[in-house]
Design an enzyme around this catalytic site. Structure first.
Site, PDB file in Angstrom:
ATOM      1  N   GLY A   1      41.782  23.844  71.269  1.00 38.24           N
ATOM      2  CA  GLY A   1      41.176  23.638  72.892  1.00 38.24           C
ATOM      3  C   GLY A   1      40.146  22.506  73.655  1.00 38.24           C
ATOM      4  O   GLY A   1      39.260  22.397  73.674  1.00 38.24           O
ATOM      5  N   HIS A   2      40.715  21.354  72.551  1.00 43.82           N
ATOM      6  CA  HIS A   2      39.800  20.207  72.048  1.00 43.82           C
ATOM      7  C   HIS A   2      41.458  18.764  72.136  1.00 43.82           C
ATOM      8  O   HIS A   2      41.454  18.248  71.413  1.00 43.82           O
ATOM      9  CB  HIS A   2      39.847  20.220  70.950  1.00 43.82           C
ATOM     10  CG  HIS A   2      38.229  18.779  71.235  1.00 43.82           C
ATOM     11  ND1 HIS A   2      38.153  17.572  70.910  1.00 43.82           N
ATOM     12  CD2 HIS A   2      37.001  19.359  71.217  1.00 43.82           C
ATOM     13  CE1 HIS A   2      37.264  16.848  70.669  1.00 43.82           C
ATOM     14  NE2 HIS A   2      36.181  18.057  71.286  1.00 43.82           N
ATOM     15  N   PHE A   3      41.696  18.751  73.554  1.00 37.99           N
ATOM     16  CA  PHE A   3      41.731  19.018  74.654  1.00 37.99           C
ATOM     17  C   PHE A   3      43.193  19.321  75.336  1.00 37.99           C
ATOM     18  O   PHE A   3      44.189  18.448  74.736  1.00 37.99           O
ATOM     19  CB  PHE A   3      40.545  17.693  75.509  1.00 37.99           C
ATOM     20  CG  PHE A   3      39.601  17.555  74.874  1.00 37.99           C
ATOM     21  CD1 PHE A   3      38.369  18.692  75.563  1.00 37.99           C
ATOM     22  CD2 PHE A   3      39.274  16.558  74.532  1.00 37.99           C
ATOM     23  CE1 PHE A   3      37.050  17.936  75.342  1.00 37.99           C
ATOM     24  CE2 PHE A   3      38.117  16.428  74.025  1.00 37.99           C
ATOM     25  CZ  PHE A   3      37.290  17.019  74.100  1.00 37.99           C
TER      26      PHE A   3
END
Length: 144
Positions: free
Chosen positions: A45-47
């Protein structure tokens, strides 16, 4: 030391064991490596579409490298962060990069340890900072 050998000293386990190999030279400087595969949980989730290693993970990689500087005192103990100071992030770290850390112990007072560390990728500075730790009793069950 290999990742498997590190498990004899560090309480970390996958997915939070973030040192692939380490050695400590004759000047008591730790040299460690971690290869970013792109499959790490923190990149999901990053990124999305542009995975980047979070700064806090770079700090953790430096911290785990510092912990081995206390090798003689680690038996029956674990290290806990007590501070991170003057941390600076200088370059993005992405999948395929190999992070190389140099860490040195700058002082020790009772059960407190103070270190300097820098993380580089391909010779360029990615992060640096001062880290401090307390050694506390390891109360984990020994079969874990």
């Amino acid at each position: 030391m290999t990742k498997e050998e590190l498990k004899h000293y560090l309480p970390h386990r996958e997915p939070m064991l973030l040192v692939d190999e380490i050695n400590i030279d004759e000047n008591k400087v730790a040299h460690s490596k971690y290869h970013v595969t792109g499959e790490e949980f923190f990149l999901k989730g990053h990124f999305p579409g542009q995975p980047t290693v979070p700064g806090v993970i770079l700090c953790e990689i430096m911290a785990q490298s510092c912990a081995l500087l206390m090798l003689d005192d680690l038996v029956g103990k674990i290290t806990l962060y007590t501070g991170i100071d003057n941390v600076r992030f200088k370059a993005q770290v992405v999948p395929g990069d190999t992070i190389e850390v140099e860490a040195s112990l700058t002082s020790k007072r009772a059960n407190m340890y103070f270190c300097e560390a820098k993380a580089t990728v391909g010779g360029r500075l990615a992060a640096k900072g001062s880290l401090s730790f307390a050694l506390i009793e390891d109360t984990r069950k020994k079969d874990e």
